[in-house]
Design a protein around this motif. Structure first.
Motif, PDB file in Angstrom:
ATOM      1  N   ASN A  37       0.834  -1.191   0.000  1.00 36.80           N
ATOM      2  CA  ASN A  37       0.000   0.000   0.000  1.00 36.80           C
ATOM      3  C   ASN A  37       0.878   1.254   0.000  1.00 36.80           C
ATOM      4  O   ASN A  37       0.977   1.948  -1.002  1.00 36.80           O
ATOM      5  CB  ASN A  37      -0.942  -0.035   1.210  1.00 36.80           C
ATOM      6  N   LYS A  38       1.539   1.509   1.125  1.00 35.92           N
ATOM      7  CA  LYS A  38       2.404   2.683   1.241  1.00 35.92           C
ATOM      8  C   LYS A  38       3.855   2.230   1.401  1.00 35.92           C
ATOM      9  O   LYS A  38       4.120   1.159   1.931  1.00 35.92           O
ATOM     10  CB  LYS A  38       2.001   3.540   2.450  1.00 35.92           C
ATOM     11  N   ILE A  39       4.759   3.098   0.972  1.00 34.97           N
ATOM     12  CA  ILE A  39       6.194   2.809   1.035  1.00 34.97           C
ATOM     13  C   ILE A  39       6.840   3.868   1.917  1.00 34.97           C
ATOM     14  O   ILE A  39       6.699   5.069   1.662  1.00 34.97           O
ATOM     15  CB  ILE A  39       6.819   2.840  -0.376  1.00 34.97           C
ATOM     16  N   PHE A  40       7.548   3.402   2.946  1.00 33.66           N
ATOM     17  CA  PHE A  40       8.245   4.299   3.856  1.00 33.66           C
ATOM     18  C   PHE A  40       9.738   4.087   3.668  1.00 33.66           C
ATOM     19  O   PHE A  40      10.196   2.951   3.551  1.00 33.66           O
ATOM     20  CB  PHE A  40       7.871   4.000   5.312  1.00 33.66           C
ATOM     21  N   PRO A  65       4.982   6.937  -1.649  1.00 33.09           N
ATOM     22  CA  PRO A  65       6.117   6.890  -0.718  1.00 33.09           C
ATOM     23  C   PRO A  65       6.072   7.995   0.346  1.00 33.09           C
ATOM     24  O   PRO A  65       5.491   9.064   0.132  1.00 33.09           O
ATOM     25  CB  PRO A  65       7.314   7.127  -1.638  1.00 33.09           C
ATOM     26  N   TYR A  66       6.722   7.700   1.461  1.00 30.99           N
ATOM     27  CA  TYR A  66       6.857   8.663   2.552  1.00 30.99           C
ATOM     28  C   TYR A  66       8.248   8.545   3.150  1.00 30.99           C
ATOM     29  O   TYR A  66       8.820   7.456   3.203  1.00 30.99           O
ATOM     30  CB  TYR A  66       5.810   8.412   3.646  1.00 30.99           C
ATOM     31  N   GLU A  70       9.290  13.009   8.440  1.00 32.85           N
ATOM     32  CA  GLU A  70       8.701  14.222   7.876  1.00 32.85           C
ATOM     33  C   GLU A  70       7.341  14.456   8.525  1.00 32.85           C
ATOM     34  O   GLU A  70       6.660  13.513   8.937  1.00 32.85           O
ATOM     35  CB  GLU A  70       8.550  14.102   6.348  1.00 32.85           C
ATOM     36  N   THR A  71       6.924  15.697   8.592  1.00 31.85           N
ATOM     37  CA  THR A  71       5.694  16.029   9.312  1.00 31.85           C
ATOM     38  C   THR A  71       4.431  15.472   8.673  1.00 31.85           C
ATOM     39  O   THR A  71       3.428  15.295   9.364  1.00 31.85           O
ATOM     40  CB  THR A  71       5.544  17.560   9.444  1.00 31.85           C
ATOM     41  N   ILE A  72       4.447  15.183   7.384  1.00 30.09           N
ATOM     42  CA  ILE A  72       3.236  14.687   6.719  1.00 30.09           C
ATOM     43  C   ILE A  72       3.230  13.169   6.558  1.00 30.09           C
ATOM     44  O   ILE A  72       2.377  12.623   5.877  1.00 30.09           O
ATOM     45  CB  ILE A  72       3.046  15.347   5.336  1.00 30.09           C
TER      46      ILE A  72
END
Length: 184
Positions: A37-40, A65-66, A70-72
């Motif tokens: 789903n999401k990539i960190f 990606p994240y 980071e604040t978001i």
């Protein structure tokens, strides 16, 4: 020695490093980043900068990606992946993140010079870049200082993964440019 001579030595080292890398972990990582789903991404110092560059390109190809810290950055969930960039695989803050990601059931990937590190022992996917870690600065593995060869090879690896995603999604630079920052 002239600057161009140093540059040629660096290119020779990079070429050799890429040639001797094992594709097994790379293929697993390539497949994982397209199915989660999401990539960190996380890393410290220059390794962290390479991870941030990778996150930017993943956004350009339409992935989610994240950058940890980071604040978001949203919360990590079980159907996500955390990709840690760490030459030593022993950085305490990154090890703590790895442990937490595993407890949450997320996929954990590590890009490292040390496939027997503490983080590697936790990782579902390990990609070894056979380069000198920064603490091996006098080992003779590289003409470059500290972890430069690792960091450069990591950027090439990450850009290669992006080319693969582009190919699989039928993207080119023109299509990606639509996702490029436009408030500059």
């Amino acid at each position: 020695m002239q600057t161009t001579t140093y540059a040629k030595e660096i290119l020779d080292e990079l070429s050799h490093t890429i040639e001797v890398m094992d594709d097994t972990g790379i293929e697993k990582l390539a497949n994982a980043i397209q199915r989660v789903n999401k990539i960190f991404v996380a890393g410290s110092g220059r390794s962290g900068l390479m991870a941030k560059a990778f996150a930017m390109r993943m956004m350009h190809v339409g992935l989610d990606p994240y950058v940890v810290g980071e604040t978001i950055t949203p919360s990590l969930e079980a159907d996500d992946i955390l990709i840690i960039s760490s030459g030593s695989g022993e950085t305490k803050s990154l090890l703590s993140m790895a442990e937490k990601a595993k407890k949450m059931g997320a996929t954990l990937a590590l890009v490292t010079t040390n496939p027997s590190s503490s983080i590697a022992k936790l990782a579902d996917i390990t990609v070894e870049i056979p380069a000198q870690a920064k603490a091996e600065g006098t080992s003779g593995k590289s003409v470059q200082p500290m972890g430069s060869l690792f960091e450069q090879a990591m950027l090439l690896l990450y850009d290669s993964l992006i080319l693969r995603v582009m190919n699989q999604k039928g993207l080119d630079s023109n299509k990606m440019y639509d996702r490029h920052a436009n408030l500059e």
